[in-house]
Scaffold this motif. Structure first.
Motif, PDB file in Angstrom:
ATOM      1  N   ASN A 273       0.823  -1.352   0.035  1.00 34.76           N
ATOM      2  CA  ASN A 273       0.034   0.124   0.101  1.00 34.76           C
ATOM      3  C   ASN A 273       0.811   1.179   0.159  1.00 34.76           C
ATOM      4  OD1 ASN A 273      -1.888   2.032   0.246  1.00 34.76           O
ATOM      5  ND2 ASN A 273      -2.886   0.998   2.085  1.00 34.76           N
ATOM      6  N   SER A 274       0.571   2.283  -0.889  1.00 34.19           N
ATOM      7  CA  SER A 274       1.194   3.603  -1.027  1.00 34.19           C
ATOM      8  C   SER A 274       0.814   4.604  -0.249  1.00 34.19           C
ATOM      9  CB  SER A 274       1.407   3.922  -2.170  1.00 34.19           C
ATOM     10  OG  SER A 274       0.106   4.186  -2.955  1.00 34.19           O
ATOM     11  N   GLY A 275      -0.178   4.337   0.877  1.00 31.71           N
ATOM     12  CA  GLY A 275      -0.784   5.252   1.435  1.00 31.71           C
ATOM     13  C   GLY A 275       0.227   5.860   2.509  1.00 31.71           C
ATOM     14  N   PRO A 276      -0.156   6.942   3.146  1.00 32.71           N
ATOM     15  CA  PRO A 276       0.904   7.841   4.053  1.00 32.71           C
ATOM     16  C   PRO A 276       1.046   7.033   5.259  1.00 32.71           C
ATOM     17  CG  PRO A 276      -1.246   9.191   3.723  1.00 32.71           C
ATOM     18  CD  PRO A 276      -1.435   8.038   3.188  1.00 32.71           C
ATOM     19  N   ALA A 277       0.236   6.072   5.744  1.00 25.86           N
ATOM     20  CA  ALA A 277       0.702   5.423   7.025  1.00 25.86           C
ATOM     21  C   ALA A 277       1.146   3.867   6.637  1.00 25.86           C
ATOM     22  CB  ALA A 277      -0.489   5.260   7.921  1.00 25.86           C
ATOM     23  N   ALA A 278       1.131   3.663   5.488  1.00 22.47           N
ATOM     24  CA  ALA A 278       1.443   2.208   5.106  1.00 22.47           C
ATOM     25  C   ALA A 278       2.965   1.588   5.499  1.00 22.47           C
ATOM     26  CB  ALA A 278       1.412   1.930   3.660  1.00 22.47           C
ATOM     27  N   LYS A 279       3.941   2.396   5.439  1.00 17.80           N
ATOM     28  CA  LYS A 279       5.407   2.114   5.854  1.00 17.80           C
ATOM     29  C   LYS A 279       5.549   2.097   7.407  1.00 17.80           C
ATOM     30  CE  LYS A 279       7.373   4.175   1.766  1.00 17.80           C
ATOM     31  NZ  LYS A 279       8.204   4.857   1.431  1.00 17.80           N
ATOM     32  N   VAL A 280       4.374   2.484   8.115  1.00 17.34           N
ATOM     33  CA  VAL A 280       4.497   2.063   9.504  1.00 17.34           C
ATOM     34  C   VAL A 280       3.874   0.939  10.057  1.00 17.34           C
ATOM     35  CG1 VAL A 280       4.126   3.199  11.757  1.00 17.34           C
ATOM     36  CG2 VAL A 280       4.726   4.716   9.907  1.00 17.34           C
ATOM     37  N   LEU A 281       4.660  -0.090   9.971  1.00 20.11           N
ATOM     38  CA  LEU A 281       4.017  -1.404  10.539  1.00 20.11           C
ATOM     39  C   LEU A 281       3.550  -1.665  11.909  1.00 20.11           C
ATOM     40  CD1 LEU A 281       5.769  -3.657   7.993  1.00 20.11           C
ATOM     41  CD2 LEU A 281       3.811  -2.470   7.534  1.00 20.11           C
ATOM     42  N   MET A 282       4.461  -0.815  12.852  1.00 14.97           N
ATOM     43  CA  MET A 282       4.321  -1.140  14.168  1.00 14.97           C
ATOM     44  C   MET A 282       4.606   0.112  14.941  1.00 14.97           C
ATOM     45  SD  MET A 282       5.586  -4.891  15.574  1.00 14.97           S
ATOM     46  CE  MET A 282       4.743  -6.231  15.007  1.00 14.97           C
ATOM     47  N   GLN A 283       3.860   0.726  15.605  1.00 13.66           N
ATOM     48  CA  GLN A 283       4.314   1.787  16.565  1.00 13.66           C
ATOM     49  C   GLN A 283       3.609   1.687  17.998  1.00 13.66           C
ATOM     50  OE1 GLN A 283       2.200   4.862  17.493  1.00 13.66           O
ATOM     51  NE2 GLN A 283       0.017   3.977  16.903  1.00 13.66           N
ATOM     52  N   GLU A 284       4.247   2.359  19.067  1.00 15.97           N
ATOM     53  CA  GLU A 284       4.059   1.966  20.335  1.00 15.97           C
ATOM     54  C   GLU A 284       3.299   3.189  20.847  1.00 15.97           C
ATOM     55  OE1 GLU A 284       4.889  -0.527  22.377  1.00 15.97           O
ATOM     56  OE2 GLU A 284       5.457  -1.407  20.516  1.00 15.97           O
ATOM     57  N   GLY A 285       2.950   4.206  20.000  1.00 17.47           N
ATOM     58  CA  GLY A 285       2.075   5.435  20.304  1.00 17.47           C
ATOM     59  C   GLY A 285       0.691   4.899  20.847  1.00 17.47           C
ATOM     60  N   GLY A 286       0.169   4.007  20.426  1.00 16.34           N
ATOM     61  CA  GLY A 286      -1.282   3.423  20.622  1.00 16.34           C
ATOM     62  C   GLY A 286      -1.358   3.147  22.036  1.00 16.34           C
ATOM     63  N   MET A 287      -0.292   2.732  22.623  1.00 15.37           N
ATOM     64  CA  MET A 287      -0.542   2.176  24.211  1.00 15.37           C
ATOM     65  C   MET A 287      -0.674   3.549  25.103  1.00 15.37           C
ATOM     66  SD  MET A 287      -0.946  -0.488  23.827  1.00 15.37           S
ATOM     67  CE  MET A 287      -1.743  -0.535  25.406  1.00 15.37           C
ATOM     68  N   TRP A 288       0.076   4.640  25.114  1.00 15.40           N
ATOM     69  CA  TRP A 288       0.026   5.793  25.911  1.00 15.40           C
ATOM     70  C   TRP A 288      -1.389   6.522  25.626  1.00 15.40           C
ATOM     71  CZ3 TRP A 288      -0.584  10.523  24.570  1.00 15.40           C
ATOM     72  CH2 TRP A 288      -0.080  11.113  23.520  1.00 15.40           C
ATOM     73  N   TRP A 289      -1.565   6.482  24.155  1.00 15.84           N
ATOM     74  CA  TRP A 289      -2.658   7.335  23.817  1.00 15.84           C
ATOM     75  C   TRP A 289      -3.980   6.585  24.270  1.00 15.84           C
ATOM     76  CZ3 TRP A 289      -6.348   4.834  20.502  1.00 15.84           C
ATOM     77  CH2 TRP A 289      -7.455   5.631  20.137  1.00 15.84           C
ATOM     78  N   LEU A 290      -4.065   5.357  24.472  1.00 15.38           N
ATOM     79  CA  LEU A 290      -5.335   4.536  24.769  1.00 15.38           C
ATOM     80  C   LEU A 290      -5.242   4.970  26.361  1.00 15.38           C
ATOM     81  CD1 LEU A 290      -7.876   2.675  24.337  1.00 15.38           C
ATOM     82  CD2 LEU A 290      -6.175   0.561  24.616  1.00 15.38           C
ATOM     83  N   SER A 291      -4.149   4.802  27.015  1.00 16.93           N
ATOM     84  CA  SER A 291      -4.140   4.807  28.412  1.00 16.93           C
ATOM     85  C   SER A 291      -4.595   6.367  29.038  1.00 16.93           C
ATOM     86  CB  SER A 291      -3.006   4.569  28.947  1.00 16.93           C
ATOM     87  OG  SER A 291      -2.374   3.352  28.667  1.00 16.93           O
ATOM     88  N   PHE A 292      -4.233   7.319  28.168  1.00 21.83           N
ATOM     89  CA  PHE A 292      -4.681   8.495  28.494  1.00 21.83           C
ATOM     90  C   PHE A 292      -6.065   8.816  28.312  1.00 21.83           C
ATOM     91  CE2 PHE A 292      -5.113  13.056  27.474  1.00 21.83           C
ATOM     92  CZ  PHE A 292      -4.337  13.706  28.634  1.00 21.83           C
ATOM     93  N   ARG A 293      -6.626   8.401  26.954  1.00 17.34           N
ATOM     94  CA  ARG A 293      -7.846   8.567  26.571  1.00 17.34           C
ATOM     95  C   ARG A 293      -8.859   7.977  27.464  1.00 17.34           C
ATOM     96  NH1 ARG A 293     -11.526   5.686  23.255  1.00 17.34           N
ATOM     97  NH2 ARG A 293     -12.873   6.959  21.867  1.00 17.34           N
TER      98      ARG A 293
END
Length: 400
Positions: free
Chosen positions: A99-119
Protein backbone atom coordinates in the motif's frame (compact mmCIF):
# COMPACT_ATOMS: atom_id res chain seq x y z
CA UNK A 1 -15.82 -41.18 49.08
CA UNK A 2 -15.04 -37.90 50.79
CA UNK A 3 -11.38 -38.94 50.90
CA UNK A 4 -11.37 -39.63 47.14
CA UNK A 5 -12.95 -36.24 46.42
CA UNK A 6 -10.01 -34.59 48.17
CA UNK A 7 -7.33 -36.93 46.80
CA UNK A 8 -8.22 -36.74 43.10
CA UNK A 9 -7.87 -32.92 42.74
CA UNK A 10 -4.56 -33.05 44.60
CA UNK A 11 -3.37 -35.78 42.23
CA UNK A 12 -4.20 -33.75 39.12
CA UNK A 13 -2.57 -30.62 40.55
CA UNK A 14 0.62 -32.55 41.36
CA UNK A 15 0.68 -34.12 37.90
CA UNK A 16 0.24 -30.73 36.19
CA UNK A 17 3.03 -29.20 38.29
CA UNK A 18 5.36 -32.05 37.40
CA UNK A 19 4.69 -31.62 33.66
CA UNK A 20 5.32 -27.88 33.92
CA UNK A 21 8.57 -28.38 35.78
CA UNK A 22 9.73 -30.89 33.18
CA UNK A 23 8.99 -28.41 30.42
CA UNK A 24 10.96 -25.71 32.24
CA UNK A 25 13.98 -27.96 32.63
CA UNK A 26 13.99 -29.09 29.01
CA UNK A 27 13.19 -25.68 27.58
CA UNK A 28 15.08 -24.22 24.63
CA UNK A 29 18.16 -22.06 25.23
CA UNK A 30 17.92 -18.32 25.74
CA UNK A 31 18.58 -16.38 22.54
CA UNK A 32 19.05 -12.62 22.31
CA UNK A 33 17.61 -10.92 19.22
CA UNK A 34 16.47 -7.34 18.53
CA UNK A 35 12.94 -6.74 19.73
CA UNK A 36 12.54 -9.94 21.77
CA UNK A 37 10.29 -9.42 24.77
CA UNK A 38 8.48 -11.30 27.49
CA UNK A 39 4.84 -11.06 28.48
CA UNK A 40 5.96 -9.06 31.50
CA UNK A 41 7.64 -6.58 29.13
CA UNK A 42 4.41 -6.14 27.18
CA UNK A 43 2.27 -5.66 30.30
CA UNK A 44 4.77 -3.22 31.80
CA UNK A 45 4.82 -1.19 28.58
CA UNK A 46 1.03 -1.08 28.57
CA UNK A 47 1.16 0.35 32.09
CA UNK A 48 3.32 3.18 30.74
CA UNK A 49 6.67 1.93 32.03
CA UNK A 50 9.74 2.54 29.89
CA UNK A 51 10.78 -0.98 28.90
CA UNK A 52 13.38 -1.12 26.08
CA UNK A 53 13.22 -3.80 23.42
CA UNK A 54 15.87 -6.47 23.20
CA UNK A 55 15.20 -8.46 26.40
CA UNK A 56 16.53 -12.03 26.57
CA UNK A 57 13.68 -14.49 26.12
CA UNK A 58 13.68 -18.20 25.30
CA UNK A 59 12.85 -18.85 21.66
CA UNK A 60 11.36 -22.21 20.66
CA UNK A 61 13.31 -24.32 18.24
CA UNK A 62 12.08 -24.51 14.65
CA UNK A 63 9.22 -26.93 14.27
CA UNK A 64 8.34 -27.14 17.96
CA UNK A 65 5.16 -25.10 17.61
CA UNK A 66 1.68 -26.53 17.24
CA UNK A 67 0.89 -28.12 13.88
CA UNK A 68 0.03 -25.55 11.22
CA UNK A 69 -3.05 -27.53 10.22
CA UNK A 70 -4.49 -27.13 13.69
CA UNK A 71 -7.16 -24.42 14.00
CA UNK A 72 -5.25 -22.84 16.89
CA UNK A 73 -1.81 -23.78 15.65
CA UNK A 74 1.06 -21.44 14.83
CA UNK A 75 2.32 -20.61 11.37
CA UNK A 76 5.70 -22.13 12.17
CA UNK A 77 8.56 -20.61 10.19
CA UNK A 78 6.10 -18.78 7.90
CA UNK A 79 5.33 -16.26 10.65
CA UNK A 80 8.97 -15.05 10.62
CA UNK A 81 8.98 -13.82 14.24
CA UNK A 82 12.53 -12.52 13.99
CA UNK A 83 11.60 -10.13 11.18
CA UNK A 84 8.63 -8.73 13.10
CA UNK A 85 10.71 -8.30 16.24
CA UNK A 86 13.25 -6.32 14.25
CA UNK A 87 10.47 -4.18 12.76
CA UNK A 88 9.06 -3.49 16.20
CA UNK A 89 12.51 -2.61 17.55
CA UNK A 90 13.13 -0.38 14.52
CA UNK A 91 16.34 -2.27 13.76
CA UNK A 92 16.62 -0.90 10.22
CA UNK A 93 14.92 -3.81 8.50
CA UNK A 94 14.18 -3.06 4.85
CA UNK A 95 10.45 -3.60 4.34
CA UNK A 96 8.34 -2.74 1.31
CA UNK A 97 4.60 -2.17 1.75
CA UNK A 98 2.12 -3.00 -1.00
CA UNK A 99 0.00 0.00 0.00
CA UNK A 100 1.36 3.43 -0.92
CA UNK A 101 -0.74 5.39 1.61
CA UNK A 102 0.86 7.77 4.13
CA UNK A 103 0.67 5.30 7.00
CA UNK A 104 1.50 2.15 5.03
CA UNK A 105 5.20 2.05 5.91
CA UNK A 106 4.54 2.20 9.66
CA UNK A 107 3.84 -1.44 10.46
CA UNK A 108 4.21 -1.12 14.23
CA UNK A 109 4.15 1.89 16.54
CA UNK A 110 4.04 2.11 20.30
CA UNK A 111 2.14 5.41 20.50
CA UNK A 112 -1.17 3.63 20.60
CA UNK A 113 -0.67 2.39 24.16
CA UNK A 114 -0.04 5.74 25.88
CA UNK A 115 -2.79 7.28 23.74
CA UNK A 116 -5.28 4.61 24.84
CA UNK A 117 -4.22 4.91 28.50
CA UNK A 118 -4.57 8.70 28.46
CA UNK A 119 -7.90 8.53 26.61
CA UNK A 120 -9.43 6.05 29.04
CA UNK A 121 -7.85 7.59 32.14
CA UNK A 122 -6.89 11.26 32.61
CA UNK A 123 -8.92 12.55 29.66
CA UNK A 124 -12.20 11.12 30.94
CA UNK A 125 -11.39 11.80 34.59
CA UNK A 126 -10.38 15.45 34.28
CA UNK A 127 -12.80 16.22 31.47
CA UNK A 128 -15.71 14.86 33.47
CA UNK A 129 -14.50 16.72 36.56
CA UNK A 130 -14.41 19.97 34.58
CA UNK A 131 -18.02 19.61 33.42
CA UNK A 132 -19.25 18.41 36.80
CA UNK A 133 -17.36 21.16 38.62
CA UNK A 134 -18.82 23.80 36.32
CA UNK A 135 -22.36 22.61 37.02
CA UNK A 136 -21.67 22.49 40.76
CA UNK A 137 -20.25 26.04 40.87
CA UNK A 138 -23.21 27.39 38.90
CA UNK A 139 -25.63 25.67 41.27
CA UNK A 140 -23.86 27.19 44.27
CA UNK A 141 -23.81 30.62 42.63
CA UNK A 142 -27.54 30.41 41.91
CA UNK A 143 -28.29 29.47 45.51
CA UNK A 144 -26.26 32.45 46.76
CA UNK A 145 -27.08 35.11 44.15
CA UNK A 146 -30.40 33.92 42.82
CA UNK A 147 -31.76 35.09 39.50
CA UNK A 148 -30.63 38.51 38.31
CA UNK A 149 -33.87 40.49 38.07
CA UNK A 150 -34.74 43.61 36.10
CA UNK A 151 -34.23 46.05 38.98
CA UNK A 152 -36.78 48.69 37.99
CA UNK A 153 -39.32 46.33 36.46
CA UNK A 154 -40.25 45.95 32.82
CA UNK A 155 -40.90 49.07 30.77
CA UNK A 156 -43.46 47.34 28.57
CA UNK A 157 -41.66 48.65 25.48
CA UNK A 158 -39.40 46.42 23.40
CA UNK A 159 -36.57 47.15 20.99
CA UNK A 160 -34.97 44.84 18.43
CA UNK A 161 -31.73 43.29 19.62
CA UNK A 162 -31.00 40.58 17.04
CA UNK A 163 -32.28 40.16 13.48
CA UNK A 164 -33.56 36.79 12.28
CA UNK A 165 -30.31 35.94 10.46
CA UNK A 166 -28.34 36.57 13.65
CA UNK A 167 -30.63 34.31 15.62
CA UNK A 168 -30.43 31.66 12.91
CA UNK A 169 -26.63 31.68 13.06
CA UNK A 170 -26.67 31.52 16.86
CA UNK A 171 -29.11 28.62 17.06
CA UNK A 172 -27.37 26.75 14.25
CA UNK A 173 -24.14 27.01 16.21
CA UNK A 174 -25.79 26.14 19.53
CA UNK A 175 -27.81 23.21 18.21
CA UNK A 176 -24.94 21.68 16.27
CA UNK A 177 -22.55 22.06 19.21
CA UNK A 178 -24.95 20.33 21.60
CA UNK A 179 -25.32 17.41 19.18
CA UNK A 180 -21.56 17.27 18.65
CA UNK A 181 -20.93 17.35 22.40
CA UNK A 182 -23.40 14.55 23.17
CA UNK A 183 -22.27 12.28 20.34
CA UNK A 184 -18.63 13.01 21.13
CA UNK A 185 -19.14 11.95 24.75
CA UNK A 186 -20.84 8.76 23.53
CA UNK A 187 -17.81 7.92 21.38
CA UNK A 188 -15.38 8.79 24.18
CA UNK A 189 -17.08 7.37 27.28
CA UNK A 190 -19.66 4.99 25.84
CA UNK A 191 -17.66 1.85 26.51
CA UNK A 192 -17.43 2.66 30.21
CA UNK A 193 -20.90 4.11 30.71
CA UNK A 194 -23.27 2.68 28.10
CA UNK A 195 -22.05 -0.90 27.70
CA UNK A 196 -22.44 -1.80 31.39
CA UNK A 197 -25.92 -0.25 31.40
CA UNK A 198 -27.41 -1.16 28.02
CA UNK A 199 -25.14 -3.91 26.70
CA UNK A 200 -22.94 -4.23 23.63
CA UNK A 201 -25.70 -4.33 21.02
CA UNK A 202 -27.39 -1.16 22.25
CA UNK A 203 -24.04 0.61 22.48
CA UNK A 204 -23.26 -0.44 18.91
CA UNK A 205 -26.46 1.25 17.74
CA UNK A 206 -25.66 4.40 19.74
CA UNK A 207 -22.06 4.45 18.52
CA UNK A 208 -22.86 3.98 14.82
CA UNK A 209 -25.64 6.59 14.86
CA UNK A 210 -23.53 8.96 16.95
CA UNK A 211 -20.57 8.69 14.60
CA UNK A 212 -22.75 9.49 11.59
CA UNK A 213 -24.34 12.47 13.35
CA UNK A 214 -21.00 13.75 14.62
CA UNK A 215 -19.31 13.61 11.23
CA UNK A 216 -22.14 15.31 9.33
CA UNK A 217 -23.34 17.90 11.86
CA UNK A 218 -19.76 19.15 12.10
CA UNK A 219 -20.25 20.99 8.80
CA UNK A 220 -23.19 22.93 10.24
CA UNK A 221 -21.06 23.91 13.24
CA UNK A 222 -18.26 25.23 11.03
CA UNK A 223 -20.71 27.16 8.84
CA UNK A 224 -22.35 28.75 11.90
CA UNK A 225 -18.93 29.61 13.31
CA UNK A 226 -18.13 31.60 10.19
CA UNK A 227 -21.55 33.27 10.26
CA UNK A 228 -21.34 34.59 13.81
CA UNK A 229 -17.77 35.74 13.31
CA UNK A 230 -18.71 37.81 10.26
CA UNK A 231 -21.85 39.22 11.89
CA UNK A 232 -20.50 40.05 15.34
CA UNK A 233 -16.74 40.53 15.21
CA UNK A 234 -17.08 44.32 14.85
CA UNK A 235 -19.17 44.46 18.04
CA UNK A 236 -16.76 42.28 20.03
CA UNK A 237 -13.54 44.25 19.64
CA UNK A 238 -12.20 45.35 23.06
CA UNK A 239 -12.65 48.97 24.15
CA UNK A 240 -12.32 51.10 27.30
CA UNK A 241 -15.84 50.34 28.52
CA UNK A 242 -14.81 46.71 29.01
CA UNK A 243 -12.26 47.65 31.70
CA UNK A 244 -14.90 49.41 33.79
CA UNK A 245 -17.32 46.50 33.29
CA UNK A 246 -14.74 43.98 34.51
CA UNK A 247 -13.73 46.10 37.52
CA UNK A 248 -17.38 46.28 38.61
CA UNK A 249 -17.96 42.57 38.01
CA UNK A 250 -20.61 43.27 35.41
CA UNK A 251 -23.08 44.18 38.13
CA UNK A 252 -23.55 40.51 38.92
CA UNK A 253 -22.37 40.82 42.52
CA UNK A 254 -24.17 44.02 43.50
CA UNK A 255 -26.75 46.62 42.59
CA UNK A 256 -26.53 48.57 39.36
CA UNK A 257 -24.87 47.62 36.09
CA UNK A 258 -21.88 49.29 34.40
CA UNK A 259 -22.45 50.88 30.96
CA UNK A 260 -21.96 48.56 28.01
CA UNK A 261 -22.36 48.53 24.27
CA UNK A 262 -24.19 45.82 22.30
CA UNK A 263 -21.90 43.20 23.84
CA UNK A 264 -20.38 43.64 27.30
CA UNK A 265 -16.95 42.35 28.34
CA UNK A 266 -18.36 39.04 29.57
CA UNK A 267 -20.10 38.38 26.27
CA UNK A 268 -16.94 39.33 24.39
CA UNK A 269 -15.01 36.72 26.36
CA UNK A 270 -17.64 34.14 25.43
CA UNK A 271 -17.50 35.23 21.77
CA UNK A 272 -13.72 34.95 21.45
CA UNK A 273 -13.67 31.69 23.39
CA UNK A 274 -16.17 30.22 20.93
CA UNK A 275 -14.28 31.55 17.90
CA UNK A 276 -10.79 30.48 19.01
CA UNK A 277 -11.69 27.16 20.62
CA UNK A 278 -14.29 26.38 17.95
CA UNK A 279 -11.75 26.99 15.19
CA UNK A 280 -9.23 24.73 16.91
CA UNK A 281 -11.87 22.02 17.30
CA UNK A 282 -12.82 22.39 13.62
CA UNK A 283 -9.24 22.10 12.35
CA UNK A 284 -8.48 19.04 14.47
CA UNK A 285 -11.85 17.60 13.45
CA UNK A 286 -11.00 18.03 9.79
CA UNK A 287 -7.75 16.14 10.32
CA UNK A 288 -9.81 13.29 11.79
CA UNK A 289 -12.39 13.40 8.98
CA UNK A 290 -9.58 13.22 6.39
CA UNK A 291 -6.97 10.92 7.97
CA UNK A 292 -3.28 11.59 7.30
CA UNK A 293 -4.04 14.61 5.10
CA UNK A 294 -3.49 17.42 7.65
CA UNK A 295 -0.22 17.48 9.60
CA UNK A 296 -0.56 19.68 12.67
CA UNK A 297 1.54 18.56 15.60
CA UNK A 298 4.91 17.60 14.14
CA UNK A 299 5.53 21.08 12.65
CA UNK A 300 4.13 22.72 15.80
CA UNK A 301 6.50 20.75 18.04
CA UNK A 302 9.42 21.64 15.77
CA UNK A 303 8.61 25.36 16.02
CA UNK A 304 8.31 25.14 19.80
CA UNK A 305 11.73 23.50 19.92
CA UNK A 306 13.19 26.22 17.69
CA UNK A 307 11.80 28.91 20.01
CA UNK A 308 13.22 27.08 23.03
CA UNK A 309 9.94 27.01 24.96
CA UNK A 310 10.24 23.39 26.21
CA UNK A 311 13.79 24.07 27.39
CA UNK A 312 12.67 27.29 29.07
CA UNK A 313 10.11 25.33 31.09
CA UNK A 314 12.73 22.80 32.15
CA UNK A 315 11.88 20.07 29.64
CA UNK A 316 13.93 18.61 26.87
CA UNK A 317 13.12 19.08 23.17
CA UNK A 318 9.80 17.60 22.10
CA UNK A 319 9.99 14.73 19.65
CA UNK A 320 8.77 16.36 16.43
CA UNK A 321 9.25 13.28 14.24
CA UNK A 322 5.78 11.78 14.38
CA UNK A 323 4.32 8.89 12.44
CA UNK A 324 1.00 9.48 10.64
CA UNK A 325 -0.72 7.40 13.32
CA UNK A 326 0.75 9.55 16.09
CA UNK A 327 -0.48 12.69 14.31
CA UNK A 328 -3.99 11.24 14.40
CA UNK A 329 -3.67 10.30 18.06
CA UNK A 330 -2.57 13.81 19.04
CA UNK A 331 -5.38 15.28 16.92
CA UNK A 332 -8.00 13.13 18.67
CA UNK A 333 -6.75 14.04 22.13
CA UNK A 334 -6.52 17.75 21.32
CA UNK A 335 -9.99 17.64 19.76
CA UNK A 336 -11.42 16.15 22.96
CA UNK A 337 -9.51 18.39 25.41
CA UNK A 338 -10.50 21.64 23.69
CA UNK A 339 -14.08 20.39 23.36
CA UNK A 340 -14.28 19.79 27.12
CA UNK A 341 -13.10 23.37 27.77
CA UNK A 342 -15.60 24.83 25.29
CA UNK A 343 -18.42 22.73 26.75
CA UNK A 344 -17.70 24.21 30.19
CA UNK A 345 -17.78 27.73 28.70
CA UNK A 346 -21.06 27.04 26.91
CA UNK A 347 -22.68 25.60 30.05
CA UNK A 348 -21.96 28.89 31.84
CA UNK A 349 -23.30 30.82 28.84
CA UNK A 350 -26.51 28.77 28.82
CA UNK A 351 -27.00 29.41 32.53
CA UNK A 352 -26.71 33.20 32.18
CA UNK A 353 -28.95 33.24 29.11
CA UNK A 354 -31.76 31.25 30.70
CA UNK A 355 -32.05 30.64 34.43
CA UNK A 356 -29.46 33.13 35.61
CA UNK A 357 -30.84 36.40 34.20
CA UNK A 358 -34.39 37.63 33.69
CA UNK A 359 -35.14 38.82 30.17
CA UNK A 360 -31.89 37.50 28.64
CA UNK A 361 -33.44 34.60 26.71
CA UNK A 362 -35.80 36.92 24.85
CA UNK A 363 -32.85 38.36 22.95
CA UNK A 364 -32.35 35.06 21.12
CA UNK A 365 -35.95 33.91 21.44
CA UNK A 366 -38.02 36.61 19.74
CA UNK A 367 -35.12 38.95 18.98
CA UNK A 368 -36.76 41.81 20.94
CA UNK A 369 -35.87 42.80 24.51
CA UNK A 370 -37.54 44.99 27.08
CA UNK A 371 -36.27 48.55 26.98
CA UNK A 372 -35.58 48.64 30.73
CA UNK A 373 -33.55 45.41 30.50
CA UNK A 374 -31.54 46.91 27.66
CA UNK A 375 -30.88 50.11 29.63
CA UNK A 376 -29.70 48.16 32.68
CA UNK A 377 -27.37 45.73 30.88
CA UNK A 378 -26.43 47.56 27.65
CA UNK A 379 -27.14 51.21 28.31
CA UNK A 380 -24.84 52.65 25.62
CA UNK A 381 -26.35 50.40 22.95
CA UNK A 382 -29.92 51.05 24.17
CA UNK A 383 -29.44 54.82 23.97
CA UNK A 384 -28.11 54.49 20.41
CA UNK A 385 -31.10 52.37 19.34
CA UNK A 386 -33.62 54.80 20.89
CA UNK A 387 -31.86 57.76 19.25
CA UNK A 388 -31.90 56.05 15.85
CA UNK A 389 -35.61 55.26 16.21
CA UNK A 390 -36.33 58.89 17.11
CA UNK A 391 -34.54 60.08 13.98
CA UNK A 392 -36.42 57.58 11.83
CA UNK A 393 -39.82 58.69 13.19
CA UNK A 394 -40.94 61.98 11.51
CA UNK A 395 -42.04 64.64 13.99
CA UNK A 396 -45.65 65.82 13.70
CA UNK A 397 -46.16 69.34 12.30
CA UNK A 398 -48.74 71.67 13.97
CA UNK A 399 -51.81 72.40 11.85
CA UNK A 400 -52.13 75.95 10.46
Amino acid sequence: MAFLRILLPLFFIASFAGITAAQDVSGSPVVTEPGNQTLEDILARQRGEDVPFGAEVPLPETGTGAPTSDQLGTLGGASDPTLWREIRADAGTAVKASNSGPAAKVLMQEGGMWWLSFRQGPLLTYGGALLGGTLLLLAIFFLIRGRIKIEHGRAGITIERFKWVERFGHWLLAGSFILLGLTGLIQLAGRKLLIPTFGHEAFSTFAIAGKWIHNNVSWAFMLALVMIFVMWVAHNLPDRTDINWILKGGGIFGKGHPPAKKFNAGQKLIFWSVIILGTSISVSGLSLLFPFEITMFGPTFAKLNDMGLPQLLGFGPIDATLTPQEEMQYAQLWHAIVSFVLMAVIIAHIYIGTLGMEGAFEAMGSGDVDLEWAREHHSIWADEVVADQSKATPSSQPAE
